[in-house]
Design an enzyme around this catalytic site. Sequence first.
Site, PDB file in Angstrom:
ATOM      1  N   TYR A 175       0.860  -1.180   0.000  1.00  0.00           N
ATOM      2  CA  TYR A 175       0.000   0.000   0.000  1.00  0.00           C
ATOM      3  C   TYR A 175       0.899   1.233   0.000  1.00  0.00           C
ATOM      4  CZ  TYR A 175      -2.822  -3.688   2.225  1.00  0.00           C
ATOM      5  OH  TYR A 175      -3.443  -4.877   2.529  1.00  0.00           O
ATOM      6  N   ARG A 176       0.659   2.134  -0.921  1.00  0.00           N
ATOM      7  CA  ARG A 176       1.503   3.325  -0.988  1.00  0.00           C
ATOM      8  C   ARG A 176       1.365   4.161   0.283  1.00  0.00           C
ATOM      9  NH1 ARG A 176      -2.760   6.010  -4.862  1.00  0.00           N
ATOM     10  NH2 ARG A 176      -3.547   7.697  -3.541  1.00  0.00           N
ATOM     11  N   TRP A 189      -4.820   2.434   2.535  1.00  0.00           N
ATOM     12  CA  TRP A 189      -5.569   1.190   2.660  1.00  0.00           C
ATOM     13  C   TRP A 189      -6.884   1.352   1.911  1.00  0.00           C
ATOM     14  CZ3 TRP A 189      -4.597   0.549   8.609  1.00  0.00           C
ATOM     15  CH2 TRP A 189      -3.466  -0.254   8.796  1.00  0.00           C
ATOM     16  N   ASP A 285      -1.035   7.389 -10.516  1.00  0.00           N
ATOM     17  CA  ASP A 285      -1.220   5.976 -10.192  1.00  0.00           C
ATOM     18  C   ASP A 285      -1.035   5.054 -11.394  1.00  0.00           C
ATOM     19  OD1 ASP A 285      -1.892   3.833  -8.422  1.00  0.00           O
ATOM     20  OD2 ASP A 285      -3.179   5.230  -7.346  1.00  0.00           O
TER      21      ASP A 285
END
Length: 486
Positions: A175-176, A189, A285
Amino acid sequence: MKFKDIREFITFLEDRGELARIKAPVSRDLEITEINDRVVKRGGPALLFENVEGFDMPVLINTYGSMKRIAWALGVEELDELGDRVRKLLALTQGPPKGLVNKAKTLIDLAKIAGTQPKTVRNAPCQEVVLTGRDANLNSLPILKCWPEDAGRFITLPLVITRDPETGARNVGTYRMQVYDGQTAGMHWQTHKVGTHHERAAQGMGRERLDVAVALGGDPTTLWSGSAPLPPGLDELAISGVIREEGVEVVKCATVDLEVPAHAEIVLEGYVVPGETRIEGPFGDHTGYYSMADSYPVFHLTAITRRSNPIYPTILVGRPVQEDYYMGKATERLFLPIMQMVLPEIVDVNMPAEGVFHNLVIVSIRKEYPGQAQKVMYALWGLGLMMLAKAIIVVDEFVNVQDVSEVAWRVTNNLDASRDITIAAGPVDDLDHASPTARFGSKVGIDATAKGPLEGRQREWPPDIVMSDEIRALVDGRWAEYGIGI
């Protein structure tokens, strides 16, 4: 092939001409992104930036950015070998083996599996240096700003480790994390991910905090494993051990009650306060679009442990093709046998780069009855994170789903829109910007299989144009004689 850590993999890649060391000074803000974007789209090597301005810590990127490098990272020469390994393991669950030889093979295989569970050690390379309090500072790491409109610098290749507060089961996810300051970061999340479930469970139980550990680096299989969409309750570190055929060594954290890969480069220890949020994003993204700002949990740092001379591993996401595409192809090959166990009519699956993994799924099936294509669509939408697939195309078993050109030809020729398009509603990815409502929208299934009388068709379905085997063999044998030169 087994690699103890990312360093052994770097040496392996360098020996094969698959790693470039960049000694020229570079900025972590945008410059590394532009270099890497050009390299990955040209099929270039992994990159080790040894002179990042303001840091004495090298940055490793594009590690998985080709089919052969992702295969090597997972210990095989070809990704399809992963599927063969999974099929062998699944065969162990199909009832007791028959015959002495098969029983012996099963015992050997089970013994191997038993030896691949995580192994706890007391001393670990990732704890050669332990920093706590104000000495632990996220700004000490060469974290990248990737794209011009990003809200800040983002950690993009973390193994985020949490434990289910109800069951104690460990989860490892990628997760970034947006760095807010030296001690806090956003934790991206998404709604459908296991980390989010752990936070919701902790909040429901009235917990004041949920421990979180973030490992950066480790052996290349384990570093990949956080991106695999495993069902809840399956330990990614255990799966990594099965793939590596050797258990992952883990060590207990210094300030939180979790274990992390012992051969990581850097570990961030901390916690999330259930229910606490802060604006995170925008972020360029993997869809090729910016995901816009939204509220996400906040990670509070309690310690940084690291090697004495760590390497910072990261990944670039953006308009395909990027490194994450190859990581996703490994997941596709690994999970194909599991899909086939649930849906035995499936022959092959392709999630092409243009579909950014979850937006387009192409599946070939052995069709035996009317409506089978629709049955497969709905079954896939009900299979874990496949629920997020926006478009599913179903073709006949003889269609090569890995050839997108052939698939496009079959779809546009075989499609009767009023009959063959299925519209469904359900969950969509957090990053989906097209749905009118966040995280919920419509999806489409396309039945591009051949149709017959059982499906109410009155017209004859035409055969494919294919040359006879006799003439093909004749031309093969005389090709050099024609003197065409190609």
